[in-house]
Design a protein around this motif. Structure first.
Motif, mmCIF file in Angstrom:
data_model
loop_
_atom_site.group_PDB
_atom_site.id
_atom_site.type_symbol
_atom_site.label_atom_id
_atom_site.label_comp_id
_atom_site.label_asym_id
_atom_site.label_seq_id
_atom_site.Cartn_x
_atom_site.Cartn_y
_atom_site.Cartn_z
ATOM 1 N N THR A 120 0.839 -1.196 0.000
ATOM 2 C CA THR A 120 0.000 0.000 0.000
ATOM 3 C C THR A 120 0.875 1.247 0.000
ATOM 4 O O THR A 120 1.988 1.246 0.540
ATOM 5 C CB THR A 120 -0.940 0.034 1.218
ATOM 6 O OG1 THR A 120 -0.147 0.045 2.420
ATOM 7 C CG2 THR A 120 -1.874 -1.165 1.231
ATOM 8 N N PHE A 121 0.346 2.308 -0.597
ATOM 9 C CA PHE A 121 1.027 3.596 -0.642
ATOM 10 C C PHE A 121 -0.011 4.692 -0.470
ATOM 11 O O PHE A 121 -1.206 4.483 -0.671
ATOM 12 C CB PHE A 121 1.770 3.780 -1.977
ATOM 13 C CG PHE A 121 2.926 2.848 -2.162
ATOM 14 C CD1 PHE A 121 4.195 3.215 -1.759
ATOM 15 C CD2 PHE A 121 2.737 1.599 -2.731
ATOM 16 C CE1 PHE A 121 5.263 2.345 -1.915
ATOM 17 C CE2 PHE A 121 3.796 0.726 -2.899
ATOM 18 C CZ PHE A 121 5.064 1.106 -2.487
ATOM 19 N N ASP A 122 0.469 5.884 -0.112
ATOM 20 C CA ASP A 122 -0.409 7.042 0.047
ATOM 21 C C ASP A 122 -0.348 7.926 -1.194
ATOM 22 O O ASP A 122 0.744 8.220 -1.702
ATOM 23 C CB ASP A 122 -0.006 7.867 1.271
ATOM 24 C CG ASP A 122 -0.348 7.182 2.578
ATOM 25 O OD1 ASP A 122 -1.228 6.296 2.557
ATOM 26 O OD2 ASP A 122 0.258 7.537 3.602
ATOM 27 N N LEU A 123 -1.506 8.344 -1.652
ATOM 28 C CA LEU A 123 -1.643 9.273 -2.769
ATOM 29 C C LEU A 123 -2.317 10.530 -2.255
ATOM 30 O O LEU A 123 -3.426 10.463 -1.710
ATOM 31 C CB LEU A 123 -2.473 8.639 -3.889
ATOM 32 C CG LEU A 123 -2.840 9.551 -5.060
ATOM 33 C CD1 LEU A 123 -1.603 9.832 -5.903
ATOM 34 C CD2 LEU A 123 -3.925 8.917 -5.910
ATOM 35 N N GLY A 124 -1.668 11.673 -2.397
ATOM 36 C CA GLY A 124 -2.250 12.931 -1.959
ATOM 37 C C GLY A 124 -3.077 13.562 -3.067
ATOM 38 O O GLY A 124 -2.645 13.626 -4.213
#
Length: 412
Positions: A120-124
């Motif tokens: 999982t990764f964060d997308l702003g």
């Protein structure tokens, strides 16, 4: 007499696999509109400084048409939300909710997940502006229904001023850069009913670092609510608003294609093992060499992670490969194989990939780097060491052979 000890070493390459980031999810319920935002990371060996995603979303909304070049020049990306409805405009000079009014939401973070569910990764996602197209339904209002003066709290970037078609279109950019909730507005020049023929927003993405992401598809979604006063909407269009759709599901598709290239010099399919400095010490003085070895050079380019594993024609229980006497019966000679990739490190341990031992029993190490590495000179080192050399020399005139396959997997 100089003995001939040879090793046939095969290098097999798995070419750079495609890494695709897609942010997709199911639609909300009734009265929902679905829109899609796409971006791509596709590194170029000839342009190693290109390390960011490129927006590939088809143009829609205010940027699609007359204003396209202006949007390209300013790196603005608008998208039509597909929200439609009506707005009752009331002549006012107070910048209030009866006027040309848009409230915009604060930034948010979307979690994106790989297709195998392991990463999982964060997308702003930051809303930096919004555009509203209103058309006079009665056809009796002014040709320019909203004030051409300054907007409150926003900078007007694009408009259809002097269009003389009893419609108004504005793209407003937030003066605060997109942090926090913000309300923008203009004065109305006339009281009338207006059709909302288009509602767009302009956005900016803060994407994960693509060099740290494995190949694969990543999915995620966020939802915005559009409405009028008192509805708790993310996008607030003020008083007198009736909408056909009030929910916007935003699906992000981020497509990453990592580069991987292995360049081998001619003759890399065969490595002849010999003592450093040649056979003179043995042939002339009977001094047993400490090692029979050969270094195989190659170059490697990679923008992402990859693993390295080993296959042997003659595997030994301890995980090493061996070469076998093909002339007479003798014990197999064990090979020590080491890999050196300057600039790369083991992703799990952080240890530099210098003299990295390769065996068939080890978990294939996943190698990574902090930059897009281009044509980096690297080496594979093959050696028979110590007592095994002496054992081989007890069989004069023999030939030892074996095949070794080193596998570079760009989709670990």
């Amino acid at each position: 007499m100089i003995r001939d000890f040879s090793l046939s070493a095969g290098l097999r390459r798995l070419r750079g696999a495609v890494c695709v980031i897609a942010l997709v999810a199911a639609a909300g319920g009734a009265h929902a509109a679905d829109i899609h935002i796409t971006a791509e990371f596709k590194p170029d060996i000839n342009d190693p400084n290109k390390r960011e995603f490129v927006n590939t979303t088809p143009w829609s909304g205010v940027c699609n048409g007359t204003h396209l070049q202006a949007c390209i020049n300013n790196n603005w990306w608008s998208i039509d939300t597909k929200v439609r409805g009506t707005k009752q405009g009331i002549r006012t000079n107070d910048y209030g909710r009866d006027s040309f009014f848009i409230g915009m939401p604060e930034p948010r973070t979307v979690t994106v997940t790989s297709d195998d569910g392991l990463h999982t990764f964060d997308l702003g996602v930051k809303i930096i502006g919004a555009a509203l197209r209103l058309v006079d339904q009665d056809g009796d209002g002014p040709t320019e229904p909203a004030s051409t003066g300054n907007a409150r709290n926003c900078s007007r970037a694009l408009s259809n001023t002097n269009a003389n078609n009893r419609s108004v279109m504005r793209l407003w950019l937030r003066q605060d850069g997109g942090d926090g909730v913000l309300e923008c507005s203009l004065h109305w020049l006339n009281t009338n009913n207006y059709a909302i023929s288009e509602f767009d927003f302009t956005y900016k993405l803060t994407t994960p670092a693509p060099l740290a992401m494995r190949s694969g598809i990543y999915t995620g979604m966020t939802t915005y609510r559009v409405g009028g006063t008192g509805e708790g909407a993310d996008f607030d269009l003020g008083n007198g608003v009736v909408l056909d759709d009030n929910i916007v599901n935003v699906h992000f598709r981020l497509d990453v294609q990592h580069a991987f290239q292995l360049d081998l010099p001619p003759g890399s399919d065969r490595a002849v093992l010999a003592p450093k400095g040649g056979w003179t010490q043995w042939s002339d003085h009977g001094i047993v060499p400490k090692a029979l070895e050969r270094e195989l050079p190659f170059s490697l380019s990679s923008s992402g992670q990859f693993s390295v594993s080993l296959e042997c024609q003659y595997p030994l229980p301890d995980g090493r490969c061996a070469i076998r006497n093909v002339t007479e019966t003798a014990d197999d000679a064990p090979l020590d194989i080491r890999l050196t990739l300057p600039g790369f490190r083991d992703a799990a341990s952080g240890v530099d990939a210098v003299g990295l031992p390769l065996t068939t029993t080890m978990a294939p190490p996943v190698l990574t780097a902090d930059a897009f590495i281009i044509r980096r000179p690297s080496q594979l080192h093959f050696a028979v060491n110590g007592d095994a050399v002496k054992a081989m020399l007890d069989h004069p005139g023999s030939h030892y052979r074996g095949e070794v396959t080193v596998i570079f997997d760009a989709d670990p």
